[in-house]
Design a protein around this motif. Structure first.
Motif, PDB file in Angstrom:
ATOM      1  N   UNK A 111     -17.463  -1.675  -6.484  1.00 34.45           N
ATOM      2  CA  UNK A 111     -16.232  -1.483  -7.245  1.00 34.45           C
ATOM      3  C   UNK A 111     -15.173  -0.773  -6.389  1.00 34.45           C
ATOM      4  N   UNK A 112     -15.617   0.217  -5.622  1.00 35.64           N
ATOM      5  CA  UNK A 112     -14.719   0.969  -4.738  1.00 35.64           C
ATOM      6  C   UNK A 112     -14.061   0.035  -3.706  1.00 35.64           C
ATOM      7  N   UNK A 113     -14.879  -0.827  -3.091  1.00 36.07           N
ATOM      8  CA  UNK A 113     -14.334  -1.751  -2.086  1.00 36.07           C
ATOM      9  C   UNK A 113     -13.394  -2.760  -2.754  1.00 36.07           C
ATOM     10  N   UNK A 114     -13.755  -3.208  -3.977  1.00 40.05           N
ATOM     11  CA  UNK A 114     -12.845  -4.085  -4.729  1.00 40.05           C
ATOM     12  C   UNK A 114     -11.495  -3.409  -4.964  1.00 40.05           C
ATOM     13  N   UNK A 115     -11.522  -2.139  -5.329  1.00 39.58           N
ATOM     14  CA  UNK A 115     -10.275  -1.395  -5.567  1.00 39.58           C
ATOM     15  C   UNK A 115      -9.431  -1.348  -4.292  1.00 39.58           C
ATOM     16  N   UNK A 145      -4.397  -3.651  -1.477  1.00 42.47           N
ATOM     17  CA  UNK A 145      -3.873  -4.003  -0.152  1.00 42.47           C
ATOM     18  C   UNK A 145      -2.895  -5.170  -0.200  1.00 42.47           C
ATOM     19  N   UNK A 146      -1.833  -5.060   0.583  1.00 46.37           N
ATOM     20  CA  UNK A 146      -0.881  -6.163   0.797  1.00 46.37           C
ATOM     21  C   UNK A 146      -0.275  -5.956   2.182  1.00 46.37           C
ATOM     22  N   UNK A 147       0.868  -6.599   2.498  1.00 45.61           N
ATOM     23  CA  UNK A 147       1.360  -6.436   3.883  1.00 45.61           C
ATOM     24  C   UNK A 147       1.981  -5.064   4.141  1.00 45.61           C
ATOM     25  N   UNK A 148       2.216  -4.290   3.095  1.00 43.11           N
ATOM     26  CA  UNK A 148       2.788  -2.957   3.315  1.00 43.11           C
ATOM     27  C   UNK A 148       1.714  -1.881   3.296  1.00 43.11           C
ATOM     28  N   UNK A 149       0.553  -2.206   2.808  1.00 47.19           N
ATOM     29  CA  UNK A 149      -0.486  -1.188   2.661  1.00 47.19           C
ATOM     30  C   UNK A 149      -1.847  -1.847   2.812  1.00 47.19           C
ATOM     31  N   UNK A 150      -2.661  -1.322   3.755  1.00 47.32           N
ATOM     32  CA  UNK A 150      -3.984  -1.901   3.970  1.00 47.32           C
ATOM     33  C   UNK A 150      -5.031  -0.846   3.665  1.00 47.32           C
ATOM     34  N   UNK A 151      -5.440  -0.789   2.402  1.00 44.28           N
ATOM     35  CA  UNK A 151      -6.337   0.268   1.948  1.00 44.28           C
ATOM     36  C   UNK A 151      -7.744   0.129   2.541  1.00 44.28           C
ATOM     37  N   UNK A 154      -4.608   6.419  -3.142  1.00 42.25           N
ATOM     38  CA  UNK A 154      -5.479   5.299  -3.515  1.00 42.25           C
ATOM     39  C   UNK A 154      -6.944   5.681  -3.359  1.00 42.25           C
ATOM     40  N   UNK A 155      -7.831   4.663  -3.362  1.00 42.95           N
ATOM     41  CA  UNK A 155      -9.268   4.923  -3.275  1.00 42.95           C
ATOM     42  C   UNK A 155      -9.673   5.733  -2.027  1.00 42.95           C
ATOM     43  N   UNK A 156      -9.064   5.458  -0.872  1.00 38.28           N
ATOM     44  CA  UNK A 156      -9.439   6.190   0.345  1.00 38.28           C
ATOM     45  C   UNK A 156      -9.131   7.685   0.173  1.00 38.28           C
TER      46      UNK A 156
END
Ligand code: DHB
Ligand code: FE
Length: 272
Positions: free
Chosen positions: A36-40, A45-51, A191-193
């Protein structure tokens, strides 16, 4: 006809994942929480943010693979060490004449104006081959955050391409530009990180740094960062990217209304 590298890599990955699960007695509930964490991370993530990249960074994986890659490709011991790219690089930063500034439209109305003046810095040096020969026509691509800790694309109050520029070295391999001494700032931790850092009682700060990509025809492009030695986070970077040879000292600069500090640093490129 499976890919040979995949055939080599996957059994090892599976072996280590299994060993990890056995070592910690991983339960179904814990494994599902991790999925679930990795799914979050993916959803955010998109081109402005890579979680997902950020997650790799806070466990030191991007720094580790950067180290492995640069050791594999190095052709000499004198090459400047590499460091991670980080999530805020932009292609096509403006190509500026040597001696110009990457600080765009600094307005006295921004809250960090005073600090920008106090930290104004002249950055210069040469790009050299590992034998010490100057490399003419190398491109030094530099970027750093504002004194508020935000890169230009994270911050609507900054002009486009603020604190970003590319410079071409002259006959002596020299580049020169005005910038700011970098400040420590937290990696995006909403975010999750960031949640994971909190759960681990870890802080999200990176020491102040200036990013560089130095490239020249016939040489391997160098992605690296320079760290200001005044910074208290040098020894506790949240993403483990600091290397001793990349820690630099800014010196007071006299008689230059454009800069209070100066930094001289030579980049040494490997053949490639
Ligand atoms: C990371 C790296 C950076 O250089 C930065 O400014 C922010 C985050 C990272 O590795 O996640
Ligand atoms: Fe950065």
């Amino acid at each position: 006809n499976a890919d040979p590298r995949l055939v080599q890599v996957m059994p090892s990955l599976v072996r280590h994942l299994h060993a990890f699960a056995c070592e910690v007695n991983l339960t179904v509930a814990e494994w599902m929480a991790a999925v679930e964490f990795i799914n979050e991370c993916g959803k955010m993530s998109d081109d402005r943010r890579n979680e997902t990249q950020l997650l790799c960074d806070i466990v030191g994986l991007e720094s580790l693979v950067d180290e492995i890659t640069s050791k594999m490709l190095a052709t000499s011991h004198s090459e400047t060490p590499s460091a991670i790219l980080g999530p805020f690089y932009r292609h096509d930063a403006p190509l500026l004449p040597n001696g110009s500034s990457i600080v765009r439209n600094l307005s006295p109305s921004v809250s960090w104006y005073e600090q920008a003046v106090a930290d104004s810095a002249f950055v210069t040096g040469r790009v050299l081959s590992s034998s010490g020969a100057p490399i003419k026509g190398a491109i030094v691509d530099a970027w750093h955050s504002a004194p508020n800790g935000l890169y230009e694309q994270q911050d609507e109050s900054q002009p486009d391409m603020n604190f970003r520029g590319r410079f071409e070295t002259d006959e002596e391999g020299r580049y020169a530009f005005y910038a700011l001494r970098p400040v420590p700032y937290p990696i995006p931790d909403d975010g999750p990180a960031g949640k994971l850092l909190t759960l681990l009682d870890r802080h999200p700060y990176r020491p102040g740094h200036i990013h560089f990509i130095v490239s020249a025809p016939g040489y391997r492009a160098l992605t690296t960062q320079l760290y200001d030695d005044r910074d208290e986070y040098i020894a506790k970077d949240a993403v483990f990217a600091v290397k001793d040879d990349l820690v630099v000292k800014f010196s007071p600069r006299e008689g230059d209304p454009q800069a209070r500090w100066s930094l001289e640093y030579d980049f040494i490129l490997g053949r490639g």
